[in-house]
Motif scaffolding. Structure first.
Motif, PDB file in Angstrom:
ATOM      1  N   GLY A  40       0.801  -1.224   0.000  1.00 49.11           N
ATOM      2  CA  GLY A  40       0.000   0.000   0.000  1.00 49.11           C
ATOM      3  C   GLY A  40       0.829   1.267   0.000  1.00 49.11           C
ATOM      4  N   ALA A  41       1.857   1.320  -0.825  1.00 52.48           N
ATOM      5  CA  ALA A  41       2.698   2.521  -0.890  1.00 52.48           C
ATOM      6  C   ALA A  41       1.880   3.750  -1.262  1.00 52.48           C
ATOM      7  CB  ALA A  41       3.832   2.309  -1.893  1.00 52.48           C
ATOM      8  N   ASP A  42       0.859   3.575  -2.089  1.00 51.77           N
ATOM      9  CA  ASP A  42       0.011   4.712  -2.464  1.00 51.77           C
ATOM     10  C   ASP A  42      -0.723   5.284  -1.261  1.00 51.77           C
ATOM     11  OD1 ASP A  42      -1.429   2.248  -2.377  1.00 51.77           O
ATOM     12  OD2 ASP A  42      -3.094   3.166  -3.471  1.00 51.77           O
ATOM     13  N   VAL A  43      -1.117   4.416  -0.333  1.00 49.49           N
ATOM     14  CA  VAL A  43      -1.789   4.870   0.890  1.00 49.49           C
ATOM     15  C   VAL A  43      -0.836   5.715   1.725  1.00 49.49           C
ATOM     16  CG1 VAL A  43      -2.959   4.119   3.005  1.00 49.49           C
ATOM     17  CG2 VAL A  43      -3.270   2.824   0.884  1.00 49.49           C
ATOM     18  N   ILE A  44       0.422   5.280   1.798  1.00 49.07           N
ATOM     19  CA  ILE A  44       1.426   6.014   2.569  1.00 49.07           C
ATOM     20  C   ILE A  44       1.652   7.401   1.968  1.00 49.07           C
ATOM     21  CG2 ILE A  44       3.851   6.046   3.273  1.00 49.07           C
ATOM     22  CD1 ILE A  44       3.726   2.943   3.228  1.00 49.07           C
ATOM     23  N   GLY A  65      10.685  -2.132  -6.412  1.00 49.76           N
ATOM     24  CA  GLY A  65       9.818  -3.265  -6.712  1.00 49.76           C
ATOM     25  C   GLY A  65       8.626  -2.880  -7.559  1.00 49.76           C
ATOM     26  N   ASP A  66       7.591  -3.732  -7.537  1.00 54.51           N
ATOM     27  CA  ASP A  66       6.476  -3.658  -8.475  1.00 54.51           C
ATOM     28  C   ASP A  66       5.839  -2.280  -8.593  1.00 54.51           C
ATOM     29  OD1 ASP A  66       7.004  -6.305  -8.695  1.00 54.51           O
ATOM     30  OD2 ASP A  66       5.089  -7.019  -7.936  1.00 54.51           O
ATOM     31  N   THR A  67       5.519  -1.650  -7.461  1.00 56.37           N
ATOM     32  CA  THR A  67       4.775  -0.386  -7.514  1.00 56.37           C
ATOM     33  C   THR A  67       5.657   0.833  -7.233  1.00 56.37           C
ATOM     34  OG1 THR A  67       4.149  -0.419  -5.156  1.00 56.37           O
ATOM     35  CG2 THR A  67       2.726  -1.635  -6.707  1.00 56.37           C
ATOM     36  N   HIS A  68       6.980   0.640  -7.246  1.00 55.75           N
ATOM     37  CA  HIS A  68       7.879   1.739  -6.897  1.00 55.75           C
ATOM     38  C   HIS A  68       7.711   2.927  -7.835  1.00 55.75           C
ATOM     39  CE1 HIS A  68      11.685   4.018  -7.068  1.00 55.75           C
ATOM     40  NE2 HIS A  68      11.693   3.837  -5.759  1.00 55.75           N
ATOM     41  N   ASP A  69       7.745   2.658  -9.147  1.00 61.56           N
ATOM     42  CA  ASP A  69       7.650   3.758 -10.117  1.00 61.56           C
ATOM     43  C   ASP A  69       6.304   4.469 -10.012  1.00 61.56           C
ATOM     44  OD1 ASP A  69      10.167   3.097 -10.927  1.00 61.56           O
ATOM     45  OD2 ASP A  69       9.559   2.118 -12.794  1.00 61.56           O
ATOM     46  N   GLU A  70       5.253   3.696  -9.789  1.00 61.19           N
ATOM     47  CA  GLU A  70       3.925   4.294  -9.607  1.00 61.19           C
ATOM     48  C   GLU A  70       3.906   5.185  -8.369  1.00 61.19           C
ATOM     49  OE1 GLU A  70       0.942   1.271  -9.488  1.00 61.19           O
ATOM     50  OE2 GLU A  70       1.728   0.251 -11.256  1.00 61.19           O
ATOM     51  N   VAL A  72       6.493   6.769  -6.987  1.00 64.04           N
ATOM     52  CA  VAL A  72       7.245   7.995  -7.280  1.00 64.04           C
ATOM     53  C   VAL A  72       6.400   8.953  -8.112  1.00 64.04           C
ATOM     54  CG1 VAL A  72       9.261   8.937  -8.459  1.00 64.04           C
ATOM     55  CG2 VAL A  72       9.486   6.855  -7.098  1.00 64.04           C
ATOM     56  N   LYS A  73       5.720   8.407  -9.106  1.00 62.27           N
ATOM     57  CA  LYS A  73       4.859   9.233  -9.965  1.00 62.27           C
ATOM     58  C   LYS A  73       3.737   9.882  -9.152  1.00 62.27           C
ATOM     59  CE  LYS A  73       1.895   9.008 -14.073  1.00 62.27           C
ATOM     60  NZ  LYS A  73       1.312   8.117 -15.119  1.00 62.27           N
ATOM     61  N   LEU A  74       3.100   9.105  -8.274  1.00 62.52           N
ATOM     62  CA  LEU A  74       2.020   9.638  -7.441  1.00 62.52           C
ATOM     63  C   LEU A  74       2.535  10.741  -6.531  1.00 62.52           C
ATOM     64  CD1 LEU A  74      -0.880   9.534  -6.357  1.00 62.52           C
ATOM     65  CD2 LEU A  74      -0.138   7.723  -4.782  1.00 62.52           C
ATOM     66  N   SER A  75       3.707  10.526  -5.949  1.00 62.13           N
ATOM     67  CA  SER A  75       4.294  11.535  -5.068  1.00 62.13           C
ATOM     68  C   SER A  75       4.526  12.847  -5.817  1.00 62.13           C
ATOM     69  CB  SER A  75       5.608  11.016  -4.483  1.00 62.13           C
ATOM     70  OG  SER A  75       6.214  11.964  -3.648  1.00 62.13           O
ATOM     71  N   ALA A  80       3.978  15.910  -3.002  1.00 71.87           N
ATOM     72  CA  ALA A  80       4.237  15.550  -1.599  1.00 71.87           C
ATOM     73  C   ALA A  80       5.692  15.874  -1.260  1.00 71.87           C
ATOM     74  CB  ALA A  80       3.933  14.069  -1.377  1.00 71.87           C
ATOM     75  N   ARG A  81       5.906  17.064  -0.754  1.00 75.41           N
ATOM     76  CA  ARG A  81       7.268  17.541  -0.495  1.00 75.41           C
ATOM     77  C   ARG A  81       7.917  16.852   0.699  1.00 75.41           C
ATOM     78  NH1 ARG A  81       4.027  21.871  -1.038  1.00 75.41           N
ATOM     79  NH2 ARG A  81       4.183  22.335   1.211  1.00 75.41           N
ATOM     80  N   ASN A  82       7.119  16.164   1.511  1.00 76.71           N
ATOM     81  CA  ASN A  82       7.646  15.525   2.716  1.00 76.71           C
ATOM     82  C   ASN A  82       7.966  14.051   2.509  1.00 76.71           C
ATOM     83  OD1 ASN A  82       4.981  14.863   2.346  1.00 76.71           O
ATOM     84  ND2 ASN A  82       4.348  15.211   4.474  1.00 76.71           N
ATOM     85  N   VAL A  83       8.057  13.611   1.256  1.00 81.26           N
ATOM     86  CA  VAL A  83       8.361  12.216   0.933  1.00 81.26           C
ATOM     87  C   VAL A  83       9.737  12.136   0.281  1.00 81.26           C
ATOM     88  CG1 VAL A  83       7.724  10.207  -0.476  1.00 81.26           C
ATOM     89  CG2 VAL A  83       5.943  11.581   0.630  1.00 81.26           C
ATOM     90  N   ARG A  84      10.540  11.217   0.796  1.00 86.80           N
ATOM     91  CA  ARG A  84      11.871  10.995   0.214  1.00 86.80           C
ATOM     92  C   ARG A  84      12.035   9.511  -0.086  1.00 86.80           C
ATOM     93  NH1 ARG A  84      16.748   9.894   2.893  1.00 86.80           N
ATOM     94  NH2 ARG A  84      15.905  10.613   4.892  1.00 86.80           N
ATOM     95  N   PHE A  85      12.464   9.208  -1.291  1.00 84.45           N
ATOM     96  CA  PHE A  85      12.704   7.823  -1.691  1.00 84.45           C
ATOM     97  C   PHE A  85      14.193   7.506  -1.554  1.00 84.45           C
ATOM     98  CE2 PHE A  85       8.720   8.864  -3.738  1.00 84.45           C
ATOM     99  CZ  PHE A  85       7.978   7.709  -3.590  1.00 84.45           C
ATOM    100  N   SER A  86      14.475   6.297  -1.094  1.00 82.47           N
ATOM    101  CA  SER A  86      15.857   5.861  -0.931  1.00 82.47           C
ATOM    102  C   SER A  86      15.997   4.472  -1.542  1.00 82.47           C
ATOM    103  CB  SER A  86      16.210   5.822   0.563  1.00 82.47           C
ATOM    104  OG  SER A  86      17.588   5.524   0.756  1.00 82.47           O
ATOM    105  N   PRO A  87      17.114   4.175  -2.192  1.00 84.37           N
ATOM    106  CA  PRO A  87      17.253   2.889  -2.885  1.00 84.37           C
ATOM    107  C   PRO A  87      17.294   1.704  -1.932  1.00 84.37           C
ATOM    108  CG  PRO A  87      19.336   4.076  -2.883  1.00 84.37           C
ATOM    109  CD  PRO A  87      18.315   5.023  -2.348  1.00 84.37           C
TER     110      PRO A  87
END
Length: 207
Positions: A40-44, A65-70, A72-75, A80-87
């Protein structure tokens, strides 16, 4: 009657208890995983958007993984300026991320699998003495108790997740209680040695 359940547990030589970082470092909310639909990354990310005016809350999402790109796109679409992605990183790298956060997130998807699993990340958060926040599912209630060693919110519901994060931020006594009792539960019941006991007993080879 030919099956014996063995819980996932966590490697307690890698995931070890640490003190929560000081409040001056900001309030860090951590998700890590393989971005499966059940996570549920989209929920987060939608919850992060709801909380964007809470200037000191930062969401760190670690992995791929599967929904990672989605995700990032949603963010980006939500701004959402308070979201940071890390590998993705090693097990010891995950342990370092946990040590630097205040709350660990579990899973929030609404798939059938989400309702019947307790993910690795739940045990790892408990082992590190961090407050765990995850969706209320039949599986999670087999092991954990709401407001005792975990905080539960509604699955697939960004507003419920956002409200729960705010509660943990504003009520450090509750957050520390959940973290402490979660750690004790892990040490008493969920270490590698403990989780294999039912299997050993079923096989008749318990020392």
């Amino acid at each position: 009657n030919k099956f014996s359940r063995v819980l996932v547990g966590a490697d307690d030589t890698v995931y070890t208890r640490s003190e929560e970082p000081p409040a001056a470092a900001g309030f860090k909310v951590l998700f890590f995983g393989s971005f499966l639909p059940l996570h549920g990354a989209d929920v987060i990310i939608k919850a992060a958007k709801i909380l964007e005016n809470e200037a000191d809350i930062e969401f760190i999402l670690v992995g791929e993984g599967d929904t990672h790109d989605e995700a990032v796109k949603l963010s980006c679409e939500l701004g959402a300026r308070n979201v940071r992605f890390s590998p993705a990183t090693t097990f010891s790298g995950i342990a370092k991320h946990i040590a630097a956060c205040h709350v660990c997130l579990g899973i929030f998807g609404t798939t059938e699998k989400a309702a019947r699993v307790i993910p690795n990340k739940a045990y790892q958060a408990l082992a590190c003495g961090r407050a765990l926040l995850t969706a209320d599912t039949p599986a999670i209630r087999e092991v954990l108790t709401d407001r005792e060693n975990v905080l539960l919110c509604r699955a697939g519901d960004p507003e419920s997740l956002a409200e729960s994060i705010l509660e943990l931020k504003r009520d450090p006594e509750l957050r520390h209680h959940i973290a402490s009792t979660g750690y004790e539960l892990f040490k008493n019941n969920l270490t590698p040695e403990k989780i294999v006991e039912p299997m050993l007993e079923a096989l008749g080879i318990r020392p």
